[in-house]
Design an enzyme around this catalytic site. Structure first.
Site, short mmCIF file in Angstrom:
data_model
loop_
_atom_site.label_atom_id
_atom_site.label_comp_id
_atom_site.label_asym_id
_atom_site.label_seq_id
_atom_site.Cartn_x
_atom_site.Cartn_y
_atom_site.Cartn_z
N ARG A 164 -44.31 -28.50 -28.70
CA ARG A 164 -43.35 -26.69 -28.92
C ARG A 164 -43.63 -26.16 -27.88
NH1 ARG A 164 -40.08 -26.98 -34.89
NH2 ARG A 164 -38.71 -27.89 -34.01
N GLY B 63 -34.74 -34.41 -35.93
CA GLY B 63 -35.90 -34.76 -36.16
C GLY B 63 -36.30 -35.95 -36.66
N GLY C 53 -31.36 -29.06 -35.11
CA GLY C 53 -30.11 -28.34 -35.63
C GLY C 53 -29.08 -28.32 -34.42
N LYS D 273 -26.99 -39.62 -44.30
CA LYS D 273 -26.16 -38.38 -44.91
C LYS D 273 -24.45 -39.06 -43.57
CE LYS D 273 -26.84 -35.43 -48.60
NZ LYS D 273 -27.30 -33.92 -48.76
P1 AMP Z 1 -32.28 -37.51 -41.38
O1 AMP Z 1 -32.59 -36.40 -41.74
O2 AMP Z 1 -30.25 -37.30 -42.31
O3 AMP Z 1 -31.87 -37.90 -39.31
O4 AMP Z 1 -32.24 -39.16 -42.31
C1 AMP Z 1 -32.97 -39.86 -41.83
C2 AMP Z 1 -33.79 -39.99 -43.55
O5 AMP Z 1 -33.14 -41.21 -43.63
C3 AMP Z 1 -35.36 -40.42 -43.12
O6 AMP Z 1 -36.06 -40.21 -44.01
C4 AMP Z 1 -34.92 -42.61 -43.56
O7 AMP Z 1 -35.72 -43.43 -44.66
C5 AMP Z 1 -33.56 -42.28 -43.92
N1 AMP Z 1 -32.76 -43.23 -44.18
C6 AMP Z 1 -32.39 -44.39 -43.18
N2 AMP Z 1 -31.81 -45.09 -43.18
C7 AMP Z 1 -31.92 -45.07 -44.85
C8 AMP Z 1 -31.22 -46.26 -46.16
N3 AMP Z 1 -30.76 -47.73 -45.52
N4 AMP Z 1 -31.39 -46.15 -47.04
C9 AMP Z 1 -31.97 -44.56 -47.50
N5 AMP Z 1 -32.68 -44.06 -46.78
C10 AMP Z 1 -32.70 -44.05 -45.03
#
Ligand code: AMP
Length: 392
Positions: free
Chosen positions: A40, A349, A372, A198
């Site tokens: 950064r 991220g 974000g 999510k």
């Molecule tokens: P996000 O912060 O929403 O981009 O989520 C990223 C996180 O999602 C990472 O730490 C991944 O390990 C997790 N992730 C990705 N695919 C899966 C999955 N199939 N089941 C559980 N966690 C997951």
């Protein structure tokens, strides 16, 4: 979304002027306060160097961490030191970012000045206008180069921009141009890849992108709520049952608009959420198992769609890439994005971390510095740190 009205550094005469700059030096540190990643800081160097070259005096401000009031561990001295090393010139670090004595010291100092952590000030994150007025006294003009905080209506971001002639710095300009090229009149086909844990975090992104993309690839944990919405078995995989209806609505909207939504057709499943858990590849997720990565057929399917794209935007990993056993999906998709000859933009991220872990960063056309902020742009929102900029 563009830099309209804000003008750029080209529009300002910087000679002998105090150039108050909001940068994002919110760098990770270890227990002893040593900076573990200075990306950064490096990202802001072109703007700082340009201001210096044009005879301006850069007075920088940033936040670091989430202090509640003054926090000795979050003072900016290590940041000033690292910035000085990178610029190859001393940086004067001052003790606060609001005092009249500090203001005089900033004006009198030679070279680059760094004010103290703006989040030590009460009211900063609430966008307090009186605080913004105090910051504004430090500069003749204001440059926002903190893309990572531009989605926040905070005193040192949009607050001060409303009070001084203000423009986007080169980093912010680059981010605006990259997301503009994805979201406004992109070269087609435009393919978006969404992953991560999510669905609920990405609902607005899905909704906005369905009005723009030619194909939407959905992998990662969020894919299983979609698969369940299609009536498919998902075992113990991640699922947000309260979002099934929204997923159904998104699938229907895509069908109506003739936009392809690509979901996993096979999976790497495990018995437990553990790096060494027993795992296997399946087309249908058995009861008691959870999908932690996309399977080989899905990798092929997703990679083929990416290959044919002229514009790609990617946010979120395809599986639990932090564990080697469940990294292949994110790796294959990362390689496909890296090999794509069109414009490729990676934001968020975790996808940035994955791309770096896999050594693919140099092959991506634009890696966003804001998680974000990039998500909000993909949601179609205007960012206060951008809309507040004006030459006045
Ligand atoms: P996000 O912060 O929403 O981009 O989520 C990223 C996180 O999602 C990472 O730490 C991944 O390990 C997790 N992730 C990705 N695919 C899966 C999955 N199939 N089941 C559980 N966690 C997951």
């Amino acid at each position: 979304m563009n830099a309209k009205g804000s003008g750029s550094l080209d529009a300002l005469d910087l000679a002998n002027r105090r150039v108050l700059m909001r940068v994002d030096f919110n760098v990770p540190q270890d227990d002893k306060g040593a900076i573990t990643d200075d990306t950064r800081i490096r990202a802001a160097l072109p703007t700082i160097q340009e201001v210096l070259k044009k005879g301006g005096k850069p007075i920088l401000m940033t936040h670091l961490g989430r202090p509640k009031g003054v926090d000795e561990k979050l003072r900016l001295d290590p940041v000033a030191k690292r910035l000085g090393e990178l610029l190859k010139q001393p940086v004067t670090k001052l003790g606060d970012s609001t005092g009249e004595a500090t203001e005089k010291a900033a004006a009198a100092a030679k070279g680059v000045v760094l004010l103290e952590n703006v989040r030590f000030n009460a009211g900063e994150t609430k966008g307090d206008v009186e605080l913004a007025k105090k910051y504004a006294r430090f500069g003749d003009v204001f440059v926002n180069d903190a893309f990572g905080t531009s989605h926040r209506d905070e005193s040192s971001v949009s607050g001060v921009a409303r009070l001084l002639p203000s423009v986007a710095g080169r980093l912010l300009e680059k981010e605006i141009a990259a997301f503009g090229a994805v979201l406004e009149n992109p070269k087609r086909p435009l393919v978006a890849i969404l992953g991560g844990a999510k669905v609920s975090d990405k609902l607005l992104v899905i909704d906005n992108l369905l009005a723009k993309v030619d194909a939407l690839i959905i992998g990662g944990g969020m894919a299983y709520t979609f698969l369940k919405a299609q009536g498919k078995p998902i075992g113990k995989s991640l699922c947000e049952d309260d979002r099934l209806d929204v997923c159904k609505a998104a699938l229907a909207k895509a069908k109506e608009k003739k936009i392809e939504i690509l979901l996993p057709v096979d999976h790497v499943v495990a018995e437990k959420f553990e790096a060494t858990a027993k795992s296997k590849v399946v087309a249908e997720i058995p009861d008691g198992w959870m999908a932690l990565d996309i399977g080989p057929k899905t990798r092929e399917l997703f990679a083929a769609t990416i290959k044919g794209a002229q514009t790609v935007v990617w946010n979120g990993p395809m599986g639990v890439f932090e564990m080697e056993a469940f990294r292949k999906g994110t790796e294959t998709i990362g390689k496909a994005v890296a090999a794509c000859s069109g414009l490729t933009v990676v934001g968020g991220g975790d996808s940035v971390a994955a791309v770096e872990l896999l050594g693919l960063a140099s092959k991506i056309k634009h890696i966003s510095t804001g998680g974000g902020a990039s998500l909000e742009l993909l949601e179609g929102k205007a960012l206060p740190g951008i809309t507040s900029l004006a030459l006045k």
